[in-house]
Scaffold this motif. Structure first.
Motif, PDB file in Angstrom:
ATOM      1  N   THR A   4       0.856  -1.171   0.000  1.00 12.40           N
ATOM      2  CA  THR A   4       0.000   0.000   0.000  1.00 12.40           C
ATOM      3  C   THR A   4       0.894   1.223   0.000  1.00 12.40           C
ATOM      4  O   THR A   4       2.114   1.117   0.173  1.00 12.40           O
ATOM      5  CB  THR A   4      -0.935   0.015   1.235  1.00 12.40           C
ATOM      6  OG1 THR A   4      -0.147  -0.064   2.428  1.00 12.40           O
ATOM      7  CG2 THR A   4      -1.921  -1.143   1.195  1.00 12.40           C
ATOM      8  N   GLY A   5       0.277   2.401  -0.186  1.00 11.78           N
ATOM      9  CA  GLY A   5       1.087   3.604  -0.151  1.00 11.78           C
ATOM     10  C   GLY A   5       0.426   4.782  -0.796  1.00 11.78           C
ATOM     11  O   GLY A   5      -0.775   4.786  -1.079  1.00 11.78           O
ATOM     12  N   ALA A   6       1.238   5.802  -1.045  1.00 13.42           N
ATOM     13  CA  ALA A   6       0.758   7.046  -1.641  1.00 13.42           C
ATOM     14  C   ALA A   6       1.850   7.653  -2.501  1.00 13.42           C
ATOM     15  O   ALA A   6       3.036   7.525  -2.199  1.00 13.42           O
ATOM     16  CB  ALA A   6       0.326   8.031  -0.559  1.00 13.42           C
ATOM     17  N   LEU A   7       1.405   8.322  -3.567  1.00 13.65           N
ATOM     18  CA  LEU A   7       2.302   9.035  -4.465  1.00 13.65           C
ATOM     19  C   LEU A   7       1.860  10.488  -4.510  1.00 13.65           C
ATOM     20  O   LEU A   7       0.725  10.782  -4.875  1.00 13.65           O
ATOM     21  CB  LEU A   7       2.260   8.439  -5.875  1.00 13.65           C
ATOM     22  CG  LEU A   7       3.021   9.183  -6.967  1.00 13.65           C
ATOM     23  CD1 LEU A   7       4.519   9.182  -6.688  1.00 13.65           C
ATOM     24  CD2 LEU A   7       2.728   8.572  -8.333  1.00 13.65           C
ATOM     25  N   ILE A   8       2.742  11.373  -4.096  1.00 11.77           N
ATOM     26  CA  ILE A   8       2.508  12.805  -4.211  1.00 11.77           C
ATOM     27  C   ILE A   8       3.264  13.250  -5.448  1.00 11.77           C
ATOM     28  O   ILE A   8       4.455  12.955  -5.602  1.00 11.77           O
ATOM     29  CB  ILE A   8       3.022  13.548  -2.956  1.00 11.77           C
ATOM     30  CG1 ILE A   8       2.265  13.062  -1.718  1.00 11.77           C
ATOM     31  CG2 ILE A   8       2.879  15.053  -3.135  1.00 11.77           C
ATOM     32  CD1 ILE A   8       2.838  13.587  -0.405  1.00 11.77           C
ATOM     33  N   CYS A   9       2.570  13.920  -6.347  1.00 14.91           N
ATOM     34  CA  CYS A   9       3.208  14.212  -7.626  1.00 14.91           C
ATOM     35  C   CYS A   9       2.959  15.648  -8.085  1.00 14.91           C
ATOM     36  O   CYS A   9       1.938  16.250  -7.773  1.00 14.91           O
ATOM     37  CB  CYS A   9       2.714  13.231  -8.676  1.00 14.91           C
ATOM     38  SG  CYS A   9       0.929  13.085  -8.724  1.00 14.91           S
ATOM     39  N   ARG A  10       3.938  16.122  -8.801  1.00  8.57           N
ATOM     40  CA  ARG A  10       3.905  17.437  -9.420  1.00  8.57           C
ATOM     41  C   ARG A  10       4.916  17.363 -10.557  1.00  8.57           C
ATOM     42  O   ARG A  10       5.728  16.448 -10.605  1.00  8.57           O
ATOM     43  CB  ARG A  10       4.305  18.478  -8.362  1.00  8.57           C
ATOM     44  CG  ARG A  10       4.112  19.915  -8.756  1.00  8.57           C
ATOM     45  CD  ARG A  10       4.273  20.860  -7.595  1.00  8.57           C
ATOM     46  NE  ARG A  10       5.655  20.853  -7.105  1.00  8.57           N
ATOM     47  CZ  ARG A  10       6.014  21.340  -5.915  1.00  8.57           C
ATOM     48  NH1 ARG A  10       5.130  21.838  -5.096  1.00  8.57           N
ATOM     49  NH2 ARG A  10       7.279  21.315  -5.547  1.00  8.57           N
ATOM     50  N   GLY A  11       4.914  18.300 -11.441  1.00  9.86           N
ATOM     51  CA  GLY A  11       5.817  18.260 -12.581  1.00  9.86           C
ATOM     52  C   GLY A  11       7.282  18.185 -12.218  1.00  9.86           C
ATOM     53  O   GLY A  11       8.093  17.710 -13.007  1.00  9.86           O
ATOM     54  N   ASP A  12       7.641  18.601 -11.003  1.00  9.04           N
ATOM     55  CA  ASP A  12       9.046  18.618 -10.603  1.00  9.04           C
ATOM     56  C   ASP A  12       9.421  17.558  -9.578  1.00  9.04           C
ATOM     57  O   ASP A  12      10.601  17.412  -9.247  1.00  9.04           O
ATOM     58  CB  ASP A  12       9.433  19.990 -10.058  1.00  9.04           C
ATOM     59  CG  ASP A  12       8.653  20.377  -8.805  1.00  9.04           C
ATOM     60  OD1 ASP A  12       7.549  19.834  -8.584  1.00  9.04           O
ATOM     61  OD2 ASP A  12       9.125  21.241  -8.051  1.00  9.04           O
ATOM     62  N   GLN A  22       7.082   9.367  -2.944  1.00  6.30           N
ATOM     63  CA  GLN A  22       6.268   8.171  -2.761  1.00  6.30           C
ATOM     64  C   GLN A  22       6.617   7.442  -1.482  1.00  6.30           C
ATOM     65  O   GLN A  22       7.785   7.316  -1.123  1.00  6.30           O
ATOM     66  CB  GLN A  22       6.459   7.224  -3.947  1.00  6.30           C
ATOM     67  CG  GLN A  22       5.532   6.027  -3.892  1.00  6.30           C
ATOM     68  CD  GLN A  22       5.548   5.219  -5.174  1.00  6.30           C
ATOM     69  OE1 GLN A  22       6.560   5.158  -5.875  1.00  6.30           O
ATOM     70  NE2 GLN A  22       4.440   4.608  -5.494  1.00  6.30           N
ATOM     71  N   LEU A  23       5.564   6.960  -0.815  1.00  4.25           N
ATOM     72  CA  LEU A  23       5.697   6.085   0.336  1.00  4.25           C
ATOM     73  C   LEU A  23       5.122   4.741  -0.066  1.00  4.25           C
ATOM     74  O   LEU A  23       4.004   4.663  -0.583  1.00  4.25           O
ATOM     75  CB  LEU A  23       4.933   6.638   1.543  1.00  4.25           C
ATOM     76  CG  LEU A  23       4.964   5.737   2.784  1.00  4.25           C
ATOM     77  CD1 LEU A  23       5.131   6.575   4.043  1.00  4.25           C
ATOM     78  CD2 LEU A  23       3.710   4.898   2.897  1.00  4.25           C
ATOM     79  N   LEU A  24       5.891   3.693   0.147  1.00  2.00           N
ATOM     80  CA  LEU A  24       5.446   2.313  -0.052  1.00  2.00           C
ATOM     81  C   LEU A  24       5.517   1.613   1.285  1.00  2.00           C
ATOM     82  O   LEU A  24       6.470   1.815   2.046  1.00  2.00           O
ATOM     83  CB  LEU A  24       6.355   1.591  -1.047  1.00  2.00           C
ATOM     84  CG  LEU A  24       6.303   2.068  -2.487  1.00  2.00           C
ATOM     85  CD1 LEU A  24       7.474   1.495  -3.278  1.00  2.00           C
ATOM     86  CD2 LEU A  24       4.973   1.694  -3.126  1.00  2.00           C
ATOM     87  N   GLU A  25       4.532   0.751   1.565  1.00  2.00           N
ATOM     88  CA  GLU A  25       4.539   0.017   2.826  1.00  2.00           C
ATOM     89  C   GLU A  25       4.085  -1.416   2.583  1.00  2.00           C
ATOM     90  O   GLU A  25       3.196  -1.678   1.793  1.00  2.00           O
ATOM     91  CB  GLU A  25       3.665   0.718   3.871  1.00  2.00           C
ATOM     92  CG  GLU A  25       2.294   1.101   3.393  1.00  2.00           C
ATOM     93  CD  GLU A  25       1.583   2.108   4.281  1.00  2.00           C
ATOM     94  OE1 GLU A  25       2.178   2.637   5.243  1.00  2.00           O
ATOM     95  OE2 GLU A  25       0.396   2.364   4.008  1.00  2.00           O
ATOM     96  N   GLY A  26       4.776  -2.331   3.252  1.00  2.00           N
ATOM     97  CA  GLY A  26       4.476  -3.744   3.117  1.00  2.00           C
ATOM     98  C   GLY A  26       5.645  -4.570   3.628  1.00  2.00           C
ATOM     99  O   GLY A  26       6.515  -4.065   4.340  1.00  2.00           O
TER     100      GLY A  26
END
Length: 140
Positions: free
Chosen positions: A37-45, A49-53
């Motif tokens: 599981t996790g989250a991706l914070i994104c922008r052009g620059d 990302q956080l990954l967990e498992g």
């Protein structure tokens, strides 16, 4: 289970919505398969990302990311044992970079690589406490 959380930052190569959609689709498919599981914070620059498992699955996924030509200047910011998941129902949550994060100038000046592991984990803790902007995908 040996739960770990990995956080990395990279610079997107050819960032646009179709590239982001491709990354998210692949991440969600592979993460569901691998129990991540996790989250991706994104922008052009920046991608943050956080990954967990489980450690083996995290290590294999990070090895794939290091070979992925959609990421440039990949920097591992944190790799820690965790007691619980921040994003337990998200194969991959996607959110734009927030105004309370680093500015584009901050990112250009190396804010991500200078940040402490506690600081970058705090970004994801704050994100996890916010309502999602997009429908979530639950992993089974």
């Amino acid at each position: 289970m040996n739960l770990v959380q990995l956080i990395y930052a990279s610079r997107p190569f050819g960032f646009d919505h179709s590239a982001l959609d491709s990354i998210l689709a692949q991440s969600r498919r592979c993460n569901t398969r691998d129990g991540l599981t996790g989250a991706l914070i994104c922008r052009g620059d920046i991608y943050l990302q956080l990954l967990e498992g489980e450690a083996d699955a995290i290590d294999a996924t990070y090895a794939r990311i290091l070979r992925d030509d959609r990421h440039l200047e990949i920097n591992r910011l944190s790799y820690e044992v965790a007691t619980k998941r921040l994003f337990p129902t998200w194969a991959m949550r996607s959110d734009p970079a927030r105004s309370w994060m680093w500015s584009q100038e901050d990112v250009a000046n190396g804010a991500a690589t200078r940040a402490s592991p506690d600081h970058v984990l705090g970004i994801f803790r704050r994100l996890a406490a916010e309502p999602a902007e997009r429908p979530r995908l639950t992993i089974v």
